[in-house]
Design an enzyme around this catalytic site. Structure first.
Site, PDB file in Angstrom:
ATOM      1  N   GLY B 152      -0.575   1.915 -71.760  1.00 18.18           N
ATOM      2  CA  GLY B 152       0.020   1.810 -73.078  1.00 18.18           C
ATOM      3  C   GLY B 152       0.948   0.615 -73.166  1.00 18.18           C
ATOM      4  O   GLY B 152       1.322   0.016 -72.160  1.00 18.18           O
ATOM      5  N   CYS B 153       1.312   0.273 -74.403  1.00 18.67           N
ATOM      6  CA  CYS B 153       2.148  -0.912 -74.615  1.00 18.67           C
ATOM      7  C   CYS B 153       3.536  -0.725 -74.008  1.00 18.67           C
ATOM      8  O   CYS B 153       3.998  -1.558 -73.215  1.00 18.67           O
ATOM      9  CB  CYS B 153       2.240  -1.217 -76.111  1.00 18.67           C
ATOM     10  SG  CYS B 153       2.723   0.169 -77.153  1.00 18.67           S
ATOM     11  N   PHE B 154       4.212   0.367 -74.361  1.00 17.62           N
ATOM     12  CA  PHE B 154       5.542   0.608 -73.791  1.00 17.62           C
ATOM     13  C   PHE B 154       5.494   0.775 -72.278  1.00 17.62           C
ATOM     14  O   PHE B 154       6.320   0.213 -71.560  1.00 17.62           O
ATOM     15  CB  PHE B 154       6.184   1.835 -74.434  1.00 17.62           C
ATOM     16  CG  PHE B 154       6.583   1.660 -75.876  1.00 17.62           C
ATOM     17  CD1 PHE B 154       7.471   0.657 -76.249  1.00 17.62           C
ATOM     18  CD2 PHE B 154       6.105   2.507 -76.860  1.00 17.62           C
ATOM     19  CE1 PHE B 154       7.858   0.510 -77.581  1.00 17.62           C
ATOM     20  CE2 PHE B 154       6.495   2.365 -78.183  1.00 17.62           C
ATOM     21  CZ  PHE B 154       7.368   1.367 -78.553  1.00 17.62           C
TER      22      PHE B 154
END
EC number: 1.2.1.38
Lengths: 349, 349, 349, 349
Positions: B152-154
């Site tokens: 995921g991005c985070f």
């Protein structure tokens, strides 16, 4: 002479100054008698701020204590670091009341000021005399004072979000971390590459990491409330927006609490204080929800997994973080209702 | 047939999908043979994305495993939660390679997925088979794999900022707090009041406080690296910008360290990895400095007063946080240089 | 020496310069051998532009014709007004090829330059020699030239939107009004109150009304195409965005036309020219649809009520409006395909 | 009952409605007695607008003419097209005064309404009865009226910039072109891809080219002032900002004029009208300079080369372009000073 309190604004051409003008223009009990700037004296104020065309027709005046003495009862200082250090004592000695929006008189210990601000501190007698005007926490001290150190923007949002928890001993003071986000207007009207539109638009960054001069101011407040020395981690970020501060604070709870308990603690602590609003459980404020107003809105969340509480507090940095709280301090100082002339509904959207 | 690897993109009309198209169009060893969308099949792709007029002339196709089998070697899934849970097993069973950009296959424990995502988890056999593609940390696992769970991005930005410290035991795992800020594109192209321009412009807010589904993904990575269970506090904020994630992470150092030591630790850990760049002491990255590129830039600061280290990590959420790392995983999976087709210089300003 | 064409960039620290670097870094047939700046020589380039850390490791060089002669085949000038006036003749005389991205060599008549730019014009011999590189209109002139005046940002978008109509006599040249809107990066990296984030964010304004120096450049092009002197009204507006120009042009049709006819005229005029894309009837381009790319996208609308045609043309001001077209001119000059190294898909969103 | 005029707001949950609430909360002679919404009746108003927490504690009411009759003297309609068509006649017949902020009653000719709005027009008797409340031009008509058609946002800014020139015959009515730019809040709170943050941030586009429904409204005003039928070209653009409209209008002068003459014409025409401010020669207003206020600021420029005059007019679309002018109309209707409760200094920056 219409019986209104006469105010002068030194540093009137910065963003804090122009916001003070917006507020005082609509204040029912005060008026502006001088707009003062160390540079640019003689120029028409509205030439630099055309949004005030036909509203402010005054010319900028030079800094002149005698002139202020003759024309004003209260002087606001919205000046860069170092100006108030020299000027406030002279104004006080001339019998004027002073509300200092700069950082010069906030730190009680001169050496701490010197360490973080890299400026010579003010005379200790005046540092002692200055009342730290965090209205909802130390407002009682403001009544009748003649020299007010108006809190910084970050310290206002951060402290209001932590004070109830510390006052009741619900958090461990050694575990506090505050992560602050600010709009660009907090940097003022002075030019800089970091505030050049094309650089900061569509971007965000951290700055002055572990070195921001508002850190000791927050610690001073938290220590006073906690009754013990508090050292904390404080980080500031620049966001692509003009107004608004959001601070996310984290700390370990000293015992398990529910969201409801924490919400109720905040509501109880700030009961009767119009400008602090507590969101219900599961709701968190956006900076736009206080824009243009003097509110500080707060939301909280307990994480049972980690035993930490998270507090979100938002203000308009130019209002509750500067000019708004300065007028609130004026109101308290004069014995008026604290919201006099401050009934601005947030401008939304 | 030009000898290029044939790729299909499912969920091609979202922002992750359209960014994959931008990348694969310029990839020297891969080509796009199908753009697929569960809705809108039959429509010209460029009608919904006029910036691709005369560039992508294909029509959207429906999801059809047999068709994918005949036209593609590798399938990218840039789909909402729940799609990959069902689709990936079928694609794998059909002999295709899969790079899943959604969150469905990232968490090894189905019950954790169910708790945070509120969806039924995927078949454990496929969860086991899926390789978590955080390239600079677990890249070795990717070579030769046929099912990749793209991070995921985070989690990408957060993990890259913490892994070196945890791997060497320099921080206390029980003290980790990550405060994340994201541009709005992370929420995708689906409409919502929170992403309505007039609501989020000139505003910032925290959301899913203590409830963000990326929390267990970060903890899984940190636990694996630390060799012990790590529980952390993770908060996400929405910022008025389109692209970019900045994560500020805090932790207690296990012993005193200097800024130089921490910078050197990061440089050493990421040596030879092109897409992670470490700023020198006292410098911190802005999200704009990686915009449009696959870089993750990192700056660090030690605070001797509190014994904490602060790490700032930035990525472009659609690149290193989604499509860029997906192509990087493709490259690793195929045994190509990891930067093949990813030499995008950040677009600045 | 790898056989690539060697290029030097003078004025490399401005936004036009740094965009040239982004493009030339990925150009298959050219390389950068010198980054030059009249100030700051000796400094590491990436110190001022951290997004190029580990990508551009060169130091800035001073302006030195002999050094350029030894290290480069082609020199790009991305310099403020007045520099090229002096420098281009020296570079040409030294046998270098020059692509001037500044405005110094665009106007064939020195007195017109002096009137609008308030600078001394260049030597007429070099003004004559300079080929005006509006690629899709005058591209034939560029092949084999050694001195190119790269068109301005506004003139590129405006001219491409009007040339087909004028070339065919479909509009009355005396009725042309172009209303231009630009992102802030067009003003460059130099600081100014108008480009200070807090001033221009959430705001728009017109500037240099009836005085913009790009007016005579557009008129020169339109006059050349129309075969008669064209005088037009041109207004520029600053918008709160970093990149992008949108020009809305208005003119009276010389006879009734349908939307379809006008769309077809544009498609026919620009047939085979990759970088101009014409939207279908009823569709108009957004600046984001060309961001980061070299495209100029155009939409048109006929209003039967008024007998006027409206043309909307958009470009990325730093690409087709500056660096992108400069590289396109390099390609044409060298006899390469005009899109060599320019296959950038727009970055969306 | 405190003797204040009682007002109800239908369509109170849109941006026009919520701005009316902001204004009426601070109006010294009026109060809000009902907030009404066709959807959502029964819900707490502040749940949808948390910025009004503890300020507006009312619940939304359903549309009910009898209830309005009992609780209000004046009803504001901030409703989508078509609602006022049906509702205004009922309210008028019930003896209420109505200020319609929607477009339903602005066009005197029902067939023109139908052509541009694609809705059935209102009963001609009510179209006749409705007074078009462009305060600085037709304000005399408003005194004593009971049904006001509050002007549209674009028509307000555009008309105020052209009326003085037309009234005096200084421009040729057949040559008028107005190029309008608006912030996104003009589109309201309803969701749409065009208003999705990631789509419109860092972008601008033209929309409804030659088809905007405000065109006939402007023409109606210009025709009335010019004493002849005026047909004009009008184009609207969406800008990445929340509030603000800037209109750039162009027309041929009927004889040569200087900038000073035109400035003086405007100053003379608007003498004594507080809310229109004319910039001096060579100065042009920015939208931020009127943000949050009811001002319309205007700058002009004559171009001797083309014989055209350019007029720049700016407003806050939600204030002078909607709620502000609606309250101004309320004031005029009631015989109060037109600026009662509208002394908002622009919020800057």
């Amino acid at each position: 002479m219409n019986g209104k309190l006469r105010t002068a604004i030194v540093g009137s051409t910065g963003y804090g100054g122009v916001e003070l003008i917006r507020l005082l223009l609509q204040h029912p009990k005060a008026e502006i008698t001088s707009v003062i700037s160390s540079s640019n004296a003689g120029a028409l104020y509205a030439e630099g701020y055309p949004h005030l065309s036909e509203i402010v027709t005054d010319r900028l005046e030079a800094i002149d204590v005698a002139a202020m003495k003759s024309k004003a009862d209260v002087v606001f200082l919205a000046t860069p670091h170092g100006v108030s250090t020299e000027l406030s004592p002279k104004l006080i000695d001339a019998g004027l009341k002073v509300i200092d929006v700069s950082g010069d008189l906030r730190l009680k210990q001169g050496d701490v000021y010197e360490t973080w601000y890299k400026h010579k501190p003010a005379d200790p007698a005046y540092l002692d005399r200055a009342v730290y005007g965090l209205c909802e926490v130390f407002g009682e001290d403001v009544r009748g004072a003649d020299l007010i150190a108006n809190p910084g923007c970050f310290p206002t949002a951060t402290s209001l979000g932590l004070v109830p928890l510390l006052a009741e001993g619900w958090i461990d003071p050694s575990t506090i971390i505050s992560d602050a986000k600010t709009g660009v207007s907090g940097a003022g009207r002075g030019l800089g590459l970091a505030y050049h539109y094309s650089e900061i638009n569509e971007s965000t960054l951290a700055y002055k990491v572990n070195r921001h001069q508002h850190t000791p101011e927050i610690e001073q407040t938290l220590s006073r409330v906690a009754g013990q020395e508090v050292t904390m981690t404080f980080t500031t970020h620049l966001l692509p927006m003009t107004r608004g501060i959001l601070v996310t604070s984290y700390a370990k709870l000293t015992q398990a609490r529910t969201d409801e308990e924490v919400v109720n603690l905040f509501r109880s602590y700030y009961e009767g204080r119009k400008f602090v609003r507590i969101r219900p459980v599961g709701k968190y404020p956006a900076t736009k929800e206080v824009s243009g107003s003097n509110y500080c809105d707060i939301g909280v969340s307990v994480d049972a997994r980690t035993g930490r509480v998270t507090v979100i507090s938002v203000i308009d940095n130019l209002m509750k973080g500067a000019a708004g709280q300065a007028v609130q301090n004026l109101n308290l100082m004069m014995g008026w209702d604290e919201s006099t002339g401050l009934d601005f509904t947030p401008v939304y959207p």
